[in-house]
Each structure stands twice: as C-alpha cells, then as structure tokens.
Design a protein around this motif. Structure first.
Motif, PDB file in Angstrom:
ATOM      1  N   LEU A   1       8.333  21.360 -26.287  1.00 58.62           N
ATOM      2  CA  LEU A   1       7.212  20.607 -26.872  1.00 58.62           C
ATOM      3  C   LEU A   1       5.985  20.695 -25.962  1.00 58.62           C
ATOM      4  CD1 LEU A   1       6.105  18.810 -29.114  1.00 58.62           C
ATOM      5  CD2 LEU A   1       7.049  16.844 -27.888  1.00 58.62           C
ATOM      6  N   GLN A   2       6.168  20.529 -24.654  1.00 54.68           N
ATOM      7  CA  GLN A   2       5.055  20.654 -23.715  1.00 54.68           C
ATOM      8  C   GLN A   2       4.449  22.056 -23.770  1.00 54.68           C
ATOM      9  OE1 GLN A   2       6.599  19.692 -19.843  1.00 54.68           O
ATOM     10  NE2 GLN A   2       7.151  17.604 -20.448  1.00 54.68           N
ATOM     11  N   THR A   3       5.309  23.057 -23.847  1.00 51.51           N
ATOM     12  CA  THR A   3       4.841  24.440 -23.905  1.00 51.51           C
ATOM     13  C   THR A   3       4.021  24.687 -25.168  1.00 51.51           C
ATOM     14  OG1 THR A   3       6.747  25.203 -22.622  1.00 51.51           O
ATOM     15  CG2 THR A   3       5.599  26.861 -23.963  1.00 51.51           C
ATOM     16  N   PHE A   4       4.531  24.225 -26.305  1.00 52.32           N
ATOM     17  CA  PHE A   4       3.807  24.427 -27.559  1.00 52.32           C
ATOM     18  C   PHE A   4       2.455  23.714 -27.512  1.00 52.32           C
ATOM     19  CE2 PHE A   4       2.732  23.427 -31.980  1.00 52.32           C
ATOM     20  CZ  PHE A   4       2.717  24.707 -32.502  1.00 52.32           C
ATOM     21  N   ARG A   5       2.433  22.488 -27.022  1.00 50.67           N
ATOM     22  CA  ARG A   5       1.169  21.738 -26.941  1.00 50.67           C
ATOM     23  C   ARG A   5       0.178  22.428 -26.013  1.00 50.67           C
ATOM     24  NH1 ARG A   5       1.308  15.852 -25.839  1.00 50.67           N
ATOM     25  NH2 ARG A   5      -0.629  15.949 -26.998  1.00 50.67           N
TER      26      ARG A   5
ATOM     27  N   ALA B   1      -3.482  23.993 -26.998  1.00 53.21           N
ATOM     28  CA  ALA B   1      -4.701  23.655 -26.263  1.00 53.21           C
ATOM     29  C   ALA B   1      -5.450  24.900 -25.783  1.00 53.21           C
ATOM     30  CB  ALA B   1      -4.364  22.758 -25.077  1.00 53.21           C
ATOM     31  N   HIS B   2      -4.744  26.021 -25.647  1.00 49.18           N
ATOM     32  CA  HIS B   2      -5.367  27.253 -25.157  1.00 49.18           C
ATOM     33  C   HIS B   2      -5.592  28.291 -26.255  1.00 49.18           C
ATOM     34  CE1 HIS B   2      -4.341  25.530 -21.277  1.00 49.18           C
ATOM     35  NE2 HIS B   2      -5.270  26.331 -20.799  1.00 49.18           N
ATOM     36  N   GLU B   3      -5.611  27.848 -27.499  1.00 48.00           N
ATOM     37  CA  GLU B   3      -5.921  28.753 -28.595  1.00 48.00           C
ATOM     38  C   GLU B   3      -7.412  29.049 -28.583  1.00 48.00           C
ATOM     39  OE1 GLU B   3      -4.338  30.510 -31.109  1.00 48.00           O
ATOM     40  OE2 GLU B   3      -2.690  30.096 -29.757  1.00 48.00           O
ATOM     41  N   PRO B   4      -7.823  30.231 -28.910  1.00 48.47           N
ATOM     42  CA  PRO B   4      -7.056  31.383 -29.370  1.00 48.47           C
ATOM     43  C   PRO B   4      -6.678  32.338 -28.239  1.00 48.47           C
ATOM     44  CG  PRO B   4      -9.360  31.860 -29.700  1.00 48.47           C
ATOM     45  CD  PRO B   4      -9.270  30.463 -29.078  1.00 48.47           C
ATOM     46  N   ASP B   5      -7.003  31.987 -26.996  1.00 49.66           N
ATOM     47  CA  ASP B   5      -6.815  32.921 -25.878  1.00 49.66           C
ATOM     48  C   ASP B   5      -5.358  33.185 -25.520  1.00 49.66           C
ATOM     49  OD1 ASP B   5      -9.595  33.113 -25.637  1.00 49.66           O
ATOM     50  OD2 ASP B   5      -9.651  31.360 -24.333  1.00 49.66           O
ATOM     51  N   GLY B   6      -4.505  32.169 -25.613  1.00 49.70           N
ATOM     52  CA  GLY B   6      -3.121  32.320 -25.225  1.00 49.70           C
ATOM     53  C   GLY B   6      -2.948  32.211 -23.718  1.00 49.70           C
ATOM     54  N   ILE B   7      -1.694  32.249 -23.277  1.00 50.46           N
ATOM     55  CA  ILE B   7      -1.364  32.119 -21.860  1.00 50.46           C
ATOM     56  C   ILE B   7      -0.216  33.085 -21.547  1.00 50.46           C
ATOM     57  CG2 ILE B   7      -0.618  30.539 -20.031  1.00 50.46           C
ATOM     58  CD1 ILE B   7      -1.526  28.208 -21.732  1.00 50.46           C
ATOM     59  N   PRO B   8      -0.299  33.795 -20.422  1.00 50.36           N
ATOM     60  CA  PRO B   8       0.829  34.646 -20.021  1.00 50.36           C
ATOM     61  C   PRO B   8       2.064  33.799 -19.712  1.00 50.36           C
ATOM     62  CG  PRO B   8      -1.168  35.204 -18.791  1.00 50.36           C
ATOM     63  CD  PRO B   8      -1.441  33.932 -19.532  1.00 50.36           C
TER      64      PRO B   8
ATOM     65  N   GLY C   1       4.295  33.869 -17.323  1.00 47.11           N
ATOM     66  CA  GLY C   1       4.408  33.393 -15.945  1.00 47.11           C
ATOM     67  C   GLY C   1       3.514  32.197 -15.671  1.00 47.11           C
ATOM     68  N   GLU C   2       2.322  32.224 -16.231  1.00 48.95           N
ATOM     69  CA  GLU C   2       1.390  31.105 -16.067  1.00 48.95           C
ATOM     70  C   GLU C   2       1.914  29.859 -16.786  1.00 48.95           C
ATOM     71  OE1 GLU C   2      -2.267  29.201 -14.822  1.00 48.95           O
ATOM     72  OE2 GLU C   2      -0.969  30.780 -14.074  1.00 48.95           O
ATOM     73  N   LEU C   3       2.509  30.047 -17.961  1.00 44.87           N
ATOM     74  CA  LEU C   3       3.120  28.923 -18.672  1.00 44.87           C
ATOM     75  C   LEU C   3       4.193  28.267 -17.800  1.00 44.87           C
ATOM     76  CD1 LEU C   3       3.583  30.261 -22.294  1.00 44.87           C
ATOM     77  CD2 LEU C   3       2.353  28.195 -21.652  1.00 44.87           C
ATOM     78  N   ALA C   4       5.044  29.093 -17.195  1.00 47.03           N
ATOM     79  CA  ALA C   4       6.111  28.568 -16.341  1.00 47.03           C
ATOM     80  C   ALA C   4       5.516  27.776 -15.183  1.00 47.03           C
ATOM     81  CB  ALA C   4       6.986  29.707 -15.822  1.00 47.03           C
TER      82      ALA C   4
ATOM     83  N   THR D   1      13.779  30.245 -17.112  1.00 46.19           N
ATOM     84  CA  THR D   1      13.925  29.081 -17.993  1.00 46.19           C
ATOM     85  C   THR D   1      12.846  29.095 -19.064  1.00 46.19           C
ATOM     86  OG1 THR D   1      14.901  27.792 -16.205  1.00 46.19           O
ATOM     87  CG2 THR D   1      13.988  26.552 -18.070  1.00 46.19           C
ATOM     88  N   MET D   2      11.600  29.396 -18.648  1.00 49.64           N
ATOM     89  CA  MET D   2      10.496  29.467 -19.607  1.00 49.64           C
ATOM     90  C   MET D   2      10.754  30.571 -20.618  1.00 49.64           C
ATOM     91  SD  MET D   2       7.770  28.368 -20.952  1.00 49.64           S
ATOM     92  CE  MET D   2       7.314  27.087 -19.806  1.00 49.64           C
ATOM     93  N   SER D   3      11.298  31.671 -20.170  1.00 52.33           N
ATOM     94  CA  SER D   3      11.600  32.781 -21.074  1.00 52.33           C
ATOM     95  C   SER D   3      12.562  32.337 -22.172  1.00 52.33           C
ATOM     96  CB  SER D   3      12.186  33.949 -20.284  1.00 52.33           C
ATOM     97  OG  SER D   3      12.518  34.998 -21.145  1.00 52.33           O
ATOM     98  N   ALA D   4      13.578  31.570 -21.803  1.00 57.53           N
ATOM     99  CA  ALA D   4      14.539  31.077 -22.793  1.00 57.53           C
ATOM    100  C   ALA D   4      13.861  30.125 -23.779  1.00 57.53           C
ATOM    101  CB  ALA D   4      15.702  30.377 -22.095  1.00 57.53           C
TER     102      ALA D   4
END
Length: 119
Positions: A19-23, A27-34, A36-39, A48-51
């Motif tokens: 849920l935190q990842t999706f939110r 918040a970073h639309e439309p650019d997206g996030i790599p 590794g940066e998400l993790a 863990t982030m990959s899963a």
C-alpha cells in the motif's frame, strides 16, 4: 472489470508495504520511480521490494519499464480507476444525491478542467 480482478487488486493493496509503495508511485506520477529507489524510500531490502512489486504488477496496479539496468515503476491509474468504479458502480442505489459527498471528495484529487474556447 470483474469481481475476480477487483479482489486481486484489493488483496495486493491489503499489505502495508505494498500500500505504501502504491501510494508513493501515485504521488510520483507520471514520472515513476526506479525499483531500487522505491526500496530505499520505503525502507525495505531490494529483494523484498521486488516481491511486492511483482504482486502489485500481477494485480495490474503497477507497470514496469526497463531503462538501462533498472526498472522504472509507475502506478496504473487506469486500472485503479476501474477498481474504484467497480466498487462504486451501484453507489447508493442510484440515488446520486447520496453519492455527491464521495464525488466531491474524489474531485479534489483531479486537476481542474481547462475551459475550452471556441475558435
């Protein structure tokens, strides 16, 4: 949208890290996030982030695009909109006035419509 797809999307979001990842992706639309940066931002190991991203991707809530050696993730807002609309399809038994507060709350998140000028 159908019941099975909606359940898969809701199940994917029914976990704190996902849920935190999706939110964060929203918040970073439309650019997206790599990935590794998400993790790093969420504070979990990359594997863990990959899963978690795999679960969100299988539910159709995120998309990934390879850019060089990393994958850039974005929220699939069209899919999320479809899930929300499926849940609200028969809102308030067709009584639009009962749904108006919900519509007003959701409208605050939308960019204002630009007036069109006739040529």
């Amino acid at each position: 949208m159908d019941e099975k797809t909606t359940i898969a999307a809701l199940a994917a979001l029914a976990q704190p890290t996902r849920l935190q990842t999706f939110r964060l992706l929203v918040a970073h639309e439309p650019d997206g996030i790599p990935a590794g940066e998400l993790a790093r931002l969420i504070g979990v190991p990359q594997n863990t982030m990959s899963a978690h991203l795999s679960t969100l991707s299988q539910a159709g809530l995120v998309t990934g695009e390879r850019q060089s050696r990393s994958i850039l993730y974005r929220a699939d807002l069209d899919r999320f909109r479809a899930v929300a609309l499926y849940l609200l399809k028969d809102c308030c038994g067709g009584n639009a006035s009962l749904c108006q507060p919900l519509i007003d709350d959701l409208a605050c998140c939308s960019p204002p419509l630009r007036p069109t000028h006739p040529n």
